[in-house]
Every structure is written in C-alpha cells, then in structure tokens.
Design a protein around this motif. Structure first.
Motif, PDB file in Angstrom:
ATOM      1  N   UNK A 188      69.423  26.393  69.182  1.00  0.00           N
ATOM      2  CA  UNK A 188      70.886  26.440  69.016  1.00  0.00           C
ATOM      3  C   UNK A 188      71.398  27.847  69.309  1.00  0.00           C
ATOM      4  N   UNK A 189      72.641  27.896  69.799  1.00  0.00           N
ATOM      5  CA  UNK A 189      73.265  29.209  70.031  1.00  0.00           C
ATOM      6  C   UNK A 189      73.944  29.727  68.778  1.00  0.00           C
ATOM      7  N   UNK A 190      74.397  28.799  67.944  1.00  0.00           N
ATOM      8  CA  UNK A 190      75.060  29.254  66.734  1.00  0.00           C
ATOM      9  C   UNK A 190      75.537  28.089  65.904  1.00  0.00           C
ATOM     10  N   UNK A 191      76.182  28.453  64.795  1.00  0.00           N
ATOM     11  CA  UNK A 191      76.568  27.450  63.806  1.00  0.00           C
ATOM     12  C   UNK A 191      77.911  27.837  63.196  1.00  0.00           C
ATOM     13  N   UNK A 192      78.713  26.824  62.921  1.00  0.00           N
ATOM     14  CA  UNK A 192      80.000  27.048  62.246  1.00  0.00           C
ATOM     15  C   UNK A 192      79.986  26.274  60.929  1.00  0.00           C
ATOM     16  N   UNK A 193      80.884  26.647  60.044  1.00  0.00           N
ATOM     17  CA  UNK A 193      81.084  25.863  58.824  1.00  0.00           C
ATOM     18  C   UNK A 193      82.441  26.179  58.223  1.00  0.00           C
ATOM     19  N   UNK A 194      82.848  25.271  57.366  1.00  0.00           N
ATOM     20  CA  UNK A 194      84.098  25.421  56.640  1.00  0.00           C
ATOM     21  C   UNK A 194      83.725  25.587  55.174  1.00  0.00           C
ATOM     22  N   UNK A 195      84.083  26.716  54.594  1.00  0.00           N
ATOM     23  CA  UNK A 195      83.721  26.926  53.197  1.00  0.00           C
ATOM     24  C   UNK A 195      84.177  28.281  52.703  1.00  0.00           C
ATOM     25  N   UNK A 196      83.843  28.560  51.464  1.00  0.00           N
ATOM     26  CA  UNK A 196      84.281  29.793  50.819  1.00  0.00           C
ATOM     27  C   UNK A 196      83.526  30.991  51.397  1.00  0.00           C
ATOM     28  N   UNK A 197      84.263  31.962  51.994  1.00  0.00           N
ATOM     29  CA  UNK A 197      83.582  33.118  52.583  1.00  0.00           C
ATOM     30  C   UNK A 197      82.751  33.883  51.559  1.00  0.00           C
TER      31      UNK A 197
END
Ligand SMILES: CC(C)(COP(=O)(O)OP(=O)(O)OC[C@H]1O[C@@H](n2cnc3c(N)ncnc32)[C@H](O)[C@@H]1OP(=O)(O)O)[C@@H](O)C(=O)NCCC(=O)NCCS
Length: 168
Positions: free
Chosen positions: A111-120
């Motif tokens: 994988x080149x990278x990953x995203x997510x939605x959540x508390x920084x």
C-alpha cells in the motif's frame, strides 16, 4: 494480559459483528451502522485487512481496512476503520496493537498509504495527520487524517466504498 492478533477466520464473524456493535454503542460520532459496514465490505470483497485481537481465545478487538478512491486517480490507498475494542477492554493498549498490526499488514501488501476519520488526539501517535489538500467531503478537516508509506500525500477528494452506506 497477552493479546494475540491474527487475520479473521470464518468462525469469528458473529463475534466481530457483536463486538463492533458494542464498541460503537456509546461512541461519539457513531452512525451505529459500523457492524453492517464490516459485513457489507466482506460481502463485497473489499475487506483488505480484517484483524482480530484475542485474549484467551476471546475476541476483544477488531480492525477493518478497505480500499479508497482518490479523485486524483492515485491508487494503492486504503481507509482504516471501523476499529473496535470491547468497552470493558478499552484503554489497555489493544487498539494500539491493532493499529500497528493493520498498518504493518498494509505495508506488506504494498500500500502507498492509509486514511482514516477519527480523533487526531488518538491517531497522531501512529503517524496520522490531516492535510489540507486531501479531503473527505462534509467532515471537519482535522478529523480526516492520512499516513503515507511512500512519503507522498496525494491531493484530492477521497471516497470510501459504497459498503459504508450499509444500514442493515
Ligand atoms: C478507539 C478504540 C479502538 C481505541 O482502542 P483502545 O484499546 O481503547 O486504545 P488504546 O488502549 O490503545 O489507547 C488508549 C488511548 O487512546 C485514547 N483514546 C481512545 N479512544 C479515543 C478516542 N476516540 N479519541 C481520543 N482518544 C482516544 C485514550 O484516552 C488513551 O490515551 P492515553 O494512551 O494517552 O492514555 C476503542 O476505544 C474503541 O473501540 N472505541 C469505540 C469505537 C470507536 O470510537 N472507534 C474509533 C472510531 S473508527
């Protein structure tokens, strides 16, 4: 407490569903459909990574990772989540172990990278941060975060798989 992390197996599916429902029951910003999302991703063949955390053979945590699309056309990016730990078992490091294992497996997959939605406040410890040019529509910018495994963050709008709209 010893925690084992391994890929999901067929006999885990009901436990994963119950765990996901329980973890998000009182979570902030929850749609309470997260268990349906995991099931639908699996049905649609989009569950790239599905890891369970076991304590004495009982499932106490789970993390799902699925491919995302980026409007720039960049490929090789994934979205992490939902991630769940049994309410009574939260705050003991299980979520962190699942995060590290999922990111490691993604790297192994190329994988080149990953995203997510959540508390920084939680996810920055794993290297996630928000980028002004990488956007998930309709959510506060700071909560949508990314980590690159190739030192390059794409610019564009991200879409999760349609399974994220599952309601049953
Ligand atoms: C988020 C979750 C997976 C983390 O797992 P966990 O095993 O509790 O996490 P860890 O024990 O590894 O880490 C605990 C740390 O994270 C912090 N933390 C946990 N959840 C957090 C959240 N939603 N926001 C901010 N910080 C959080 C804790 O305060 C603690 O911080 P500290 O190490 O500075 O004391 C788990 O709390 C959970 O299942 N929550 C309900 C479902 C959810 O909200 N999932 C994430 C959205 S996709």
């Amino acid at each position: 407490m010893h925690i084992e992390i391994r890929n999901e197996q067929q006999q885990d599916l009901q436990s994963i569903e119950a765990l996901t429902q329980a973890a998000f029951l009182n979570a902030e910003h929850s749609s309470h459909t997260e268990q349906f999302i995991v099931n639908q991703l699996r049905k649609d063949g989009q569950l790239t990574v599905s890891l369970v955390a076991l304590e004495q053979d009982a499932i106490v945590g789970h993390v799902a990772v699925s491919p995302v699309r980026i409007s720039s056309g960049e490929t090789g990016w994934y979205g992490l989540g939902p991630i769940s730990v049994w309410p009574e078992k939260q705050g003991q490091g299980i979520g962190s172990q699942l995060m590290h294992a999922a990111l490691e497996q993604l790297k192994q997959l190329g994988a080149k990278g990953c995203v997510l939605l959540g508390d920084p406040a939680y996810y920055q410890r794993f290297g996630f941060q928000s980028y002004s040019d990488l956007i998930l529509p309709d959510v506060p910018q700071l909560y949508f975060q990314a980590i690159s495994f190739v030192n390059d963050i794409p610019k564009g709008t991200v879409s999760y798989h349609a399974a994220f709209n599952a309601t049953a």
